[in-house]
Design a protein around this motif. Sequence first.
Motif, PDB file in Angstrom:
ATOM      1  N   GLU A  56     -60.568 103.107  97.894  1.00 15.79           N
ATOM      2  CA  GLU A  56     -60.713 102.721  99.508  1.00 15.79           C
ATOM      3  C   GLU A  56     -61.372 101.407  99.250  1.00 15.79           C
ATOM      4  OE1 GLU A  56     -62.204 103.754 103.468  1.00 15.79           O
ATOM      5  OE2 GLU A  56     -62.535 105.301 102.154  1.00 15.79           O
ATOM      6  N   TYR A  57     -62.454 101.380  98.375  1.00 21.03           N
ATOM      7  CA  TYR A  57     -63.155 100.125  98.407  1.00 21.03           C
ATOM      8  C   TYR A  57     -62.498  99.186  97.885  1.00 21.03           C
ATOM      9  CZ  TYR A  57     -66.899  96.771  97.230  1.00 21.03           C
ATOM     10  OH  TYR A  57     -67.567  95.890  96.918  1.00 21.03           O
ATOM     11  N   LEU A  58     -61.724  99.292  96.929  1.00 23.22           N
ATOM     12  CA  LEU A  58     -60.802  98.632  96.020  1.00 23.22           C
ATOM     13  C   LEU A  58     -59.923  97.713  96.830  1.00 23.22           C
ATOM     14  CD1 LEU A  58     -60.362  97.343  93.041  1.00 23.22           C
ATOM     15  CD2 LEU A  58     -58.628  98.836  92.698  1.00 23.22           C
ATOM     16  N   HIS A  59     -59.207  98.646  97.631  1.00 20.90           N
ATOM     17  CA  HIS A  59     -58.091  98.200  98.505  1.00 20.90           C
ATOM     18  C   HIS A  59     -58.741  97.248  99.496  1.00 20.90           C
ATOM     19  CE1 HIS A  59     -55.453  98.409 101.829  1.00 20.90           C
ATOM     20  NE2 HIS A  59     -54.424  98.448 100.954  1.00 20.90           N
ATOM     21  N   ASP A  60     -59.908  97.804 100.349  1.00 24.59           N
ATOM     22  CA  ASP A  60     -60.630  97.059 101.268  1.00 24.59           C
ATOM     23  C   ASP A  60     -61.275  95.457 100.934  1.00 24.59           C
ATOM     24  OD1 ASP A  60     -59.986  98.898 102.960  1.00 24.59           O
ATOM     25  OD2 ASP A  60     -62.142  99.715 103.025  1.00 24.59           O
ATOM     26  N   LYS A  61     -61.675  95.444  99.670  1.00 23.64           N
ATOM     27  CA  LYS A  61     -61.930  94.284  99.006  1.00 23.64           C
ATOM     28  C   LYS A  61     -60.935  93.436  98.896  1.00 23.64           C
ATOM     29  CE  LYS A  61     -65.332  92.542  95.510  1.00 23.64           C
ATOM     30  NZ  LYS A  61     -66.345  91.853  96.439  1.00 23.64           N
ATOM     31  N   GLY A  62     -59.866  93.790  98.253  1.00 22.71           N
ATOM     32  CA  GLY A  62     -58.718  93.145  97.939  1.00 22.71           C
ATOM     33  C   GLY A  62     -58.228  92.488  99.166  1.00 22.71           C
ATOM     34  N   SER A  63     -58.213  93.485 100.505  1.00 20.45           N
ATOM     35  CA  SER A  63     -57.639  92.866 101.573  1.00 20.45           C
ATOM     36  C   SER A  63     -58.467  91.780 101.956  1.00 20.45           C
ATOM     37  CB  SER A  63     -57.726  94.075 102.476  1.00 20.45           C
ATOM     38  OG  SER A  63     -57.335  93.500 103.786  1.00 20.45           O
ATOM     39  N   ARG A  64     -59.928  91.785 101.957  1.00 24.34           N
ATOM     40  CA  ARG A  64     -60.829  90.752 102.468  1.00 24.34           C
ATOM     41  C   ARG A  64     -60.631  89.369 101.584  1.00 24.34           C
ATOM     42  NH1 ARG A  64     -64.008  95.080 102.619  1.00 24.34           N
ATOM     43  NH2 ARG A  64     -65.277  94.471 100.673  1.00 24.34           N
ATOM     44  N   ILE A  65     -60.408  89.520 100.243  1.00 23.65           N
ATOM     45  CA  ILE A  65     -60.274  88.586  99.171  1.00 23.65           C
ATOM     46  C   ILE A  65     -59.022  87.689  99.671  1.00 23.65           C
ATOM     47  CG2 ILE A  65     -59.912  87.771  96.946  1.00 23.65           C
ATOM     48  CD1 ILE A  65     -61.664  90.075  96.280  1.00 23.65           C
ATOM     49  N   ILE A  66     -57.784  88.386  99.790  1.00 27.62           N
ATOM     50  CA  ILE A  66     -56.686  87.701 100.332  1.00 27.62           C
ATOM     51  C   ILE A  66     -56.914  86.943 101.718  1.00 27.62           C
ATOM     52  CG2 ILE A  66     -54.533  88.003 100.749  1.00 27.62           C
ATOM     53  CD1 ILE A  66     -55.123  88.470  97.567  1.00 27.62           C
ATOM     54  N   ASP A  67     -57.504  87.661 102.715  1.00 26.71           N
ATOM     55  CA  ASP A  67     -57.554  87.256 103.770  1.00 26.71           C
ATOM     56  C   ASP A  67     -58.568  85.984 103.797  1.00 26.71           C
ATOM     57  OD1 ASP A  67     -56.183  88.952 105.095  1.00 26.71           O
ATOM     58  OD2 ASP A  67     -57.668  90.070 105.823  1.00 26.71           O
ATOM     59  N   ASP A  68     -59.496  85.797 102.969  1.00 23.28           N
ATOM     60  CA  ASP A  68     -60.511  84.698 102.626  1.00 23.28           C
ATOM     61  C   ASP A  68     -59.579  83.555 102.156  1.00 23.28           C
ATOM     62  OD1 ASP A  68     -62.584  86.078 103.887  1.00 23.28           O
ATOM     63  OD2 ASP A  68     -63.557  86.338 102.033  1.00 23.28           O
ATOM     64  N   GLU A  69     -58.807  83.828 101.099  1.00 28.53           N
ATOM     65  CA  GLU A  69     -57.904  82.950 100.352  1.00 28.53           C
ATOM     66  C   GLU A  69     -56.753  82.270 101.602  1.00 28.53           C
ATOM     67  OE1 GLU A  69     -57.600  81.378  97.510  1.00 28.53           O
ATOM     68  OE2 GLU A  69     -59.393  82.223  96.965  1.00 28.53           O
ATOM     69  N   LYS A  70     -56.458  83.005 102.191  1.00 29.15           N
ATOM     70  CA  LYS A  70     -55.611  82.373 103.325  1.00 29.15           C
ATOM     71  C   LYS A  70     -56.139  81.442 104.297  1.00 29.15           C
ATOM     72  CE  LYS A  70     -52.161  86.134 103.300  1.00 29.15           C
ATOM     73  NZ  LYS A  70     -51.777  87.373 104.109  1.00 29.15           N
ATOM     74  N   LEU A  71     -57.271  82.084 104.380  1.00 29.61           N
ATOM     75  CA  LEU A  71     -57.976  80.976 105.483  1.00 29.61           C
ATOM     76  C   LEU A  71     -58.491  79.575 104.880  1.00 29.61           C
ATOM     77  CD1 LEU A  71     -60.443  83.422 107.489  1.00 29.61           C
ATOM     78  CD2 LEU A  71     -58.535  82.019 108.509  1.00 29.61           C
ATOM     79  N   LEU A  72     -58.992  79.825 103.474  1.00 30.40           N
ATOM     80  CA  LEU A  72     -59.534  78.741 102.822  1.00 30.40           C
ATOM     81  C   LEU A  72     -58.329  77.637 102.630  1.00 30.40           C
ATOM     82  CD1 LEU A  72     -61.778  79.983 100.074  1.00 30.40           C
ATOM     83  CD2 LEU A  72     -62.290  78.570 101.988  1.00 30.40           C
ATOM     84  N   ARG A  73     -57.134  78.240 102.334  1.00 35.30           N
ATOM     85  CA  ARG A  73     -55.813  77.521 102.363  1.00 35.30           C
ATOM     86  C   ARG A  73     -55.177  77.111 103.517  1.00 35.30           C
ATOM     87  NH1 ARG A  73     -53.143  78.875  96.669  1.00 35.30           N
ATOM     88  NH2 ARG A  73     -54.684  79.771  95.658  1.00 35.30           N
TER      89      ARG A  73
END
Length: 79
Positions: A56-73
């Motif tokens: 669950e932590y792995l999935h949630d962390k992955g989701s946040r990382i991808i969302d952050d990348e999208k915002l940065l880009r």
Amino acid sequence: MVKENSSLYDKLPLDLLAGFYFEIHKNIEKGILSNAMYHEIRLMEQSALRRGISLEYLHDKGSRIIDDEKLLRGTTKLQ
């Protein structure tokens, strides 16, 4: 003492493992990647569990990382 098999995923930083896990899982669900990728998902899950990280932590962390990348880009639309 039995030595567990390690994989390439054991060597990845947590952020990279989490982001990769989330994206692969999402693309399997969308039908973009084949079910054969479930083998890779299992290897990632085993790596996380060896590190003491819940799936669950792995999935949630992955989701946040991808969302952050999208915002940065600038690929997400702010309303």
